[in-house]
Enzyme design. Structure first.
Site, PDB file in Angstrom:
ATOM      1  N   ASN A 100       5.201 -71.598  -9.691  1.00  0.00           N
ATOM      2  CA  ASN A 100       6.445 -72.072 -10.309  1.00  0.00           C
ATOM      3  C   ASN A 100       6.376 -73.554 -10.671  1.00  0.00           C
ATOM      4  OD1 ASN A 100       9.453 -72.201 -10.827  1.00  0.00           O
ATOM      5  ND2 ASN A 100       9.302 -73.564  -9.032  1.00  0.00           N
ATOM      6  N   ARG A 157      16.501 -71.754 -12.198  1.00  0.00           N
ATOM      7  CA  ARG A 157      15.294 -71.365 -12.946  1.00  0.00           C
ATOM      8  C   ARG A 157      14.656 -72.541 -13.671  1.00  0.00           C
ATOM      9  NH1 ARG A 157      16.970 -66.023 -13.581  1.00  0.00           N
ATOM     10  NH2 ARG A 157      16.416 -64.817 -11.743  1.00  0.00           N
ATOM     11  N   ASP A 166       8.447 -78.654 -12.652  1.00  0.00           N
ATOM     12  CA  ASP A 166       8.657 -77.242 -12.944  1.00  0.00           C
ATOM     13  C   ASP A 166       7.802 -76.806 -14.131  1.00  0.00           C
ATOM     14  OD1 ASP A 166      10.981 -75.085 -14.321  1.00  0.00           O
ATOM     15  OD2 ASP A 166      10.330 -74.916 -12.233  1.00  0.00           O
ATOM     16  N   ARG A 194       1.337 -62.998  -2.592  1.00  0.00           N
ATOM     17  CA  ARG A 194       2.693 -63.386  -2.187  1.00  0.00           C
ATOM     18  C   ARG A 194       3.089 -64.464  -3.184  1.00  0.00           C
ATOM     19  NH1 ARG A 194       5.176 -68.498  -0.635  1.00  0.00           N
ATOM     20  NH2 ARG A 194       7.013 -68.032   0.662  1.00  0.00           N
ATOM     21  N   ASP A 196       5.151 -67.361  -4.434  1.00  0.00           N
ATOM     22  CA  ASP A 196       6.034 -68.404  -3.911  1.00  0.00           C
ATOM     23  C   ASP A 196       7.187 -68.699  -4.888  1.00  0.00           C
ATOM     24  OD1 ASP A 196       6.438 -70.731  -2.025  1.00  0.00           O
ATOM     25  OD2 ASP A 196       6.239 -71.794  -3.934  1.00  0.00           O
ATOM     26  N   HIS A 200      12.842 -68.831  -8.599  1.00  0.00           N
ATOM     27  CA  HIS A 200      12.943 -69.941  -9.551  1.00  0.00           C
ATOM     28  C   HIS A 200      12.235 -69.659 -10.859  1.00  0.00           C
ATOM     29  CE1 HIS A 200      14.775 -72.234  -6.323  1.00  0.00           C
ATOM     30  NE2 HIS A 200      13.917 -71.590  -5.547  1.00  0.00           N
ATOM     31  N   GLU A 232       8.609 -63.923  -3.182  1.00  0.00           N
ATOM     32  CA  GLU A 232       9.510 -64.596  -2.249  1.00  0.00           C
ATOM     33  C   GLU A 232      10.821 -64.866  -2.969  1.00  0.00           C
ATOM     34  OE1 GLU A 232       9.624 -68.536  -1.847  1.00  0.00           O
ATOM     35  OE2 GLU A 232      10.619 -68.601   0.087  1.00  0.00           O
ATOM     36  N   ARG A 336       4.995 -57.529   7.646  1.00  0.00           N
ATOM     37  CA  ARG A 336       4.108 -58.702   7.746  1.00  0.00           C
ATOM     38  C   ARG A 336       4.418 -59.444   9.042  1.00  0.00           C
ATOM     39  NH1 ARG A 336       5.247 -63.029   3.319  1.00  0.00           N
ATOM     40  NH2 ARG A 336       6.926 -63.545   4.763  1.00  0.00           N
TER      41      ARG A 336
HETATM   42  C1  AAO Z   1       8.903 -81.143   0.536  1.00  0.00           C
HETATM   43  C2  AAO Z   1       9.987 -81.908   1.262  1.00  0.00           C
HETATM   44  C3  AAO Z   1      11.176 -82.151   0.347  1.00  0.00           C
HETATM   45  C4  AAO Z   1      10.697 -82.879  -0.898  1.00  0.00           C
HETATM   46  C5  AAO Z   1       9.614 -82.029  -1.554  1.00  0.00           C
HETATM   47  C6  AAO Z   1       9.058 -82.729  -2.770  1.00  0.00           C
HETATM   48  O1  AAO Z   1      10.430 -81.129   2.376  1.00  0.00           O
HETATM   49  O2  AAO Z   1      12.133 -82.947   1.022  1.00  0.00           O
HETATM   50  O3  AAO Z   1      11.780 -83.068  -1.782  1.00  0.00           O
HETATM   51  O4  AAO Z   1       8.536 -81.829  -0.653  1.00  0.00           O
HETATM   52  O5  AAO Z   1       8.446 -83.899  -2.367  1.00  0.00           O
HETATM   53  C7  AAO Z   1       7.808 -76.117   1.276  1.00  0.00           C
HETATM   54  C8  AAO Z   1       8.769 -76.822   2.244  1.00  0.00           C
HETATM   55  C9  AAO Z   1       9.573 -77.891   1.549  1.00  0.00           C
HETATM   56  C10 AAO Z   1       8.626 -78.833   0.813  1.00  0.00           C
HETATM   57  C11 AAO Z   1       7.862 -77.981  -0.208  1.00  0.00           C
HETATM   58  C12 AAO Z   1       6.965 -78.831  -1.093  1.00  0.00           C
HETATM   59  O6  AAO Z   1       9.667 -75.852   2.770  1.00  0.00           O
HETATM   60  O7  AAO Z   1      10.294 -78.629   2.522  1.00  0.00           O
HETATM   61  O8  AAO Z   1       9.383 -79.837   0.167  1.00  0.00           O
HETATM   62  O9  AAO Z   1       7.067 -77.043   0.499  1.00  0.00           O
HETATM   63  O10 AAO Z   1       6.031 -79.506  -0.355  1.00  0.00           O
HETATM   64  C13 AAO Z   1      14.283 -72.465  -1.318  1.00  0.00           C
HETATM   65  C14 AAO Z   1      13.377 -71.738  -2.307  1.00  0.00           C
HETATM   66  C15 AAO Z   1      12.259 -70.995  -1.616  1.00  0.00           C
HETATM   67  C16 AAO Z   1      11.501 -71.955  -0.683  1.00  0.00           C
HETATM   68  C17 AAO Z   1      12.533 -72.473   0.341  1.00  0.00           C
HETATM   69  C18 AAO Z   1      11.894 -73.410   1.358  1.00  0.00           C
HETATM   70  O11 AAO Z   1      14.170 -70.825  -3.052  1.00  0.00           O
HETATM   71  O12 AAO Z   1      11.370 -70.492  -2.585  1.00  0.00           O
HETATM   72  O13 AAO Z   1      13.533 -73.210  -0.354  1.00  0.00           O
HETATM   73  N1  AAO Z   1      10.363 -71.297  -0.017  1.00  0.00           N
HETATM   74  C19 AAO Z   1       9.038 -71.456  -0.636  1.00  0.00           C
HETATM   75  C20 AAO Z   1       7.965 -71.692   0.415  1.00  0.00           C
HETATM   76  C21 AAO Z   1       8.180 -73.045   1.049  1.00  0.00           C
HETATM   77  C22 AAO Z   1       7.906 -74.134   0.016  1.00  0.00           C
HETATM   78  C23 AAO Z   1       8.381 -73.771  -1.331  1.00  0.00           C
HETATM   79  C24 AAO Z   1       8.940 -72.559  -1.616  1.00  0.00           C
HETATM   80  C25 AAO Z   1       8.128 -74.733  -2.429  1.00  0.00           C
HETATM   81  O14 AAO Z   1       8.033 -70.675   1.378  1.00  0.00           O
HETATM   82  O15 AAO Z   1       7.351 -73.238   2.177  1.00  0.00           O
HETATM   83  O16 AAO Z   1       8.596 -75.322   0.406  1.00  0.00           O
HETATM   84  O17 AAO Z   1       6.895 -74.372  -2.984  1.00  0.00           O
HETATM   85  C26 AAO Z   1      19.169 -71.232   0.064  1.00  0.00           C
HETATM   86  C27 AAO Z   1      18.624 -70.532  -1.190  1.00  0.00           C
HETATM   87  C28 AAO Z   1      17.108 -70.379  -1.088  1.00  0.00           C
HETATM   88  C29 AAO Z   1      16.472 -71.729  -0.766  1.00  0.00           C
HETATM   89  C30 AAO Z   1      17.082 -72.257   0.533  1.00  0.00           C
HETATM   90  C31 AAO Z   1      16.444 -73.573   0.946  1.00  0.00           C
HETATM   91  O18 AAO Z   1      18.976 -70.345   1.160  1.00  0.00           O
HETATM   92  O19 AAO Z   1      19.193 -69.236  -1.266  1.00  0.00           O
HETATM   93  O20 AAO Z   1      16.586 -69.912  -2.316  1.00  0.00           O
HETATM   94  O21 AAO Z   1      15.076 -71.516  -0.593  1.00  0.00           O
HETATM   95  O22 AAO Z   1      18.475 -72.429   0.354  1.00  0.00           O
HETATM   96  O23 AAO Z   1      16.588 -74.493  -0.075  1.00  0.00           O
HETATM   97  C32 AAO Z   1      21.640 -69.593   4.313  1.00  0.00           C
HETATM   98  C33 AAO Z   1      21.936 -69.034   2.929  1.00  0.00           C
HETATM   99  C34 AAO Z   1      20.645 -68.956   2.116  1.00  0.00           C
HETATM  100  C35 AAO Z   1      20.114 -70.354   2.023  1.00  0.00           C
HETATM  101  C36 AAO Z   1      19.762 -70.729   3.452  1.00  0.00           C
HETATM  102  C37 AAO Z   1      19.040 -72.033   3.538  1.00  0.00           C
HETATM  103  O24 AAO Z   1      20.850 -68.685   5.036  1.00  0.00           O
HETATM  104  O25 AAO Z   1      22.456 -67.743   3.071  1.00  0.00           O
HETATM  105  O26 AAO Z   1      20.882 -68.489   0.784  1.00  0.00           O
HETATM  106  O27 AAO Z   1      20.964 -70.816   4.215  1.00  0.00           O
HETATM  107  O28 AAO Z   1      19.904 -73.033   3.064  1.00  0.00           O
END
Ligand code: AAO
Length: 497
Positions: A100, A157, A166, A194, A196, A200, A232, A336
């Site tokens: 993405n 998106r 992006d 998988r 990622d 988005h 994901e 998993r």
């Molecule tokens: C890091 C730093 C950031 C910095 C960034 C850029 O932490 O502060 O801004 O670098 O410098 C991983 C880490 C991130 C890291 C990133 C890049 O987790 O911390 O950022 O690497 O190095 C969203 C996405 C989902 C993502 C998830 C973590 O939609 O795809 O955030 N997971 C994947 C990977 C993950 C990775 C990335 C994506 C990026 O598994 O390891 O990030 O490649 C809501 C939304 C979700 C959203 C979450 C969190 O979820 O629905 O889509 O996921 O918020 O933002 C309740 C709600 C639920 C909500 C949840 C959490 O449960 O019902 O909807 O609360 O708030």
């Protein structure tokens, strides 16, 4: 693309998070093959930005700067060696692909493979990607070009996720580079991906990319096998984007499952194990064939992603074993298991300030090898949940019961449950704590002695743990004390003496 193409219809995979390719290859040969694991999800294999503040966080691997296979887990040759050796053991490899975006905006430097990049000028010569290959702010529409509101589909998106650049997936050139990368992995012998941050990306863009993927390598797979796809998509309901938008392309990560397991096993809000009889579609989760399920993920075990405090992790080892055993015994979705490394948490303002800490590493930031001690458990910081006996043995239970339905459900209307998988397996779980599960239950199994695979193994014709005798009527008397170390009994056709 919903089928994982495991060898011998094996039913579960393990996420060896941050493991080195050499260690995964060895683990396929010494453990995963022999114990019936269907495959391994590996951390993103593409060259990523080196982040030193904080010092080498695990999440630097989610900031690609090229599609070269060169990371702290190993290089191209190491990756090829791992895929070949694991396939030889009937253990598949599924790559975590970050397509993405590239790395976060700002700054420049070299990646883990030495390729230069400049995030300021959107210049990634290692691919190559340039300014035309990224979504411009105009399409996004927010002030800082990042996602500000998950209920705005356009933002989710077309804006930057956490300020990461992006990629413009509508561009044929960008799609071509991604397809080349994924087809290269397929040519090496991976079984699938998988995907990622799939939420988005537009389903149409993903369809265009997946449609150009080659069939799997016939050196390891039947001809015409389409790559397994697990996207994901965090969808707990209530957001503008739903996981159903993606299920025609492959399976999606069903986060509600792990969240519900955590809530039920922790007895939060008066939830009871007895309710588990109906977990799955009736609870609004994705259809069996469209779901990939897990107790925790690398995100949710550290508060990133969905599920909050309900999520069970290796730190809650007793409940974690019980939840994993249920998930592996219950006939829903593809499973998993998580395998983690240890880090000291530092709770402040309801957040673990140490959630960034990367894998066990030496002084110069190289990931440490996994050492297995003579008891078969891991040391030097690796947890290896998948090697814990209940978790390991329930993988074989799931394989033996594949294709057989749920039967003989029993519960005490509270936190004691038991059920069969027709005549292939039987499990009983006591989560009452204060009193024993003491009942004569129908196992569905043929009469005879069976080894309980929670407390021991069948070896040399005998049981190293408990022996369960099933009568001619298929019934047996089960006694599980509430304060048992692991209050479960599980037997199956493969553990009959
Ligand atoms: C890091 C730093 C950031 C910095 C960034 C850029 O932490 O502060 O801004 O670098 O410098 C991983 C880490 C991130 C890291 C990133 C890049 O987790 O911390 O950022 O690497 O190095 C969203 C996405 C989902 C993502 C998830 C973590 O939609 O795809 O955030 N997971 C994947 C990977 C993950 C990775 C990335 C994506 C990026 O598994 O390891 O990030 O490649 C809501 C939304 C979700 C959203 C979450 C969190 O979820 O629905 O889509 O996921 O918020 O933002 C309740 C709600 C639920 C909500 C949840 C959490 O449960 O019902 O909807 O609360 O708030």
């Amino acid at each position: 693309q919903h089928a994982p193409h495991t060898a011998d219809n094996k039913q579960a995979i393990v996420h060896l998070f941050e493991w080195r390719w050499a260690d995964i290859a060895a683990e396929c040969e010494t453990f995963l093959g022999p114990y019936g694991f269907g495959g391994v999800q590996v951390s993103p294999p593409t060259e990523n930005r080196v982040i030193t503040s904080p010092n080498r966080p695990w999440w630097e691997r989610y900031q690609p700067i090229s599609y070269r296979l060169n990371t702290r887990s190993g290089n191209d040759e190491d990756f090829k060696d791992m895929v070949h050796r694991c396939n030889q053991q009937g253990v598949r490899i599924y790559a975590d692909v970050v397509i993405n975006h590239m790395c976060a905006d700002g700054g420049s430097g070299n990646g883990t493979g030495g390729s230069h990049f400049n995030a300021d000028s959107l210049d990634f010569p290692g691919v190559p990607f340039g300014t035309d290959d990224f979504t411009d702010c105009g399409t996004c529409g927010t002030s800082d070009c990042s996602i500000q509101n998950y209920s705005d589909v356009n933002q989710v998106r077309n804006c930057r996720w956490a300020s990461k650049l992006d990629s413009k997936l509508s561009s044929d050139y960008v799609r071509g580079k991604i397809v080349d990368y994924m087809n290269y992995l397929i040519s090496i012998g991976v079984a699938g991906f998988r995907v990622d941050a799939a939420k988005h990306m537009l389903p149409g863009d993903l369809a265009a990319i997946f449609g150009r993927l080659s069939d799997l390598n016939t050196a390891y797979f039947p001809s015409g096998s389409r790559p397994f796809i697990a996207m994901e998509v965090i969808d707990l309901g209530g957001e503008a984007i739903s996981s159903s938008e993606y299920t025609h392309l492959g399976r999606i990560t069903e986060f509600r499952y792990g969240m519900q397991l955590g809530t039920l096993f922790r007895k939060q809000y008066g939830q009871k194990l007895a309710y588990l009889q109906f977990i799955g579609e009736t609870w609004g989760m994705q259809w069996d064939n469209n779901a990939l399920v897990f107790v925790d993920t690398h995100d949710t075990q550290r508060g990133h992603g969905a599920g909050g405090q309900a999520i069970l992790t290796f730190r809650d080892s007793k409940l974690y074993k019980m939840a994993n055993a249920f998930m592996l015994a219950f006939p829903y979705a593809f499973v998993r298991m998580m395998s983690s490394y240890y880090w000291d948490q530092w709770w402040e303002d309801w957040r673990d300030k140490n959630d960034w800490i990367g894998p066990p590493a030496d002084g110069s930031g190289n990931t440490m090898g996994v050492s297995i001690n003579n008891k078969g458990s891991c040391s030097n910081g690796w947890i290896c949940e998948h090697r814990w006996r209940p978790n390991r043995n329930m993988v074989m239970f799931r394989n033996v019961a594949a294709g057989y339905g749920l039967s003989n459900w029993w519960d005490n209307r509270s936190n004691q449950i038991a059920f069969s998988r027709e005549d292939r397996g039987f499990i009983a779980i006591n989560n009452e704590v204060w009193w024993a599960l003491d009942a004569t239950l129908q196992t569905g199994l043929s009469s005879g002695d069976y080894c309980d695979v929670i407390s021991g193994d069948l070896s040399n014709g005998g049981c190293t743990g408990k022996t369960i005798t099933v009568g001619g009527d298929g019934r047996t008397h089960i006694y599980i004390a509430g304060d048992d170390e692991v209050p479960m009994i599980a037997i199956h056709a493969g553990s009959k003496v």
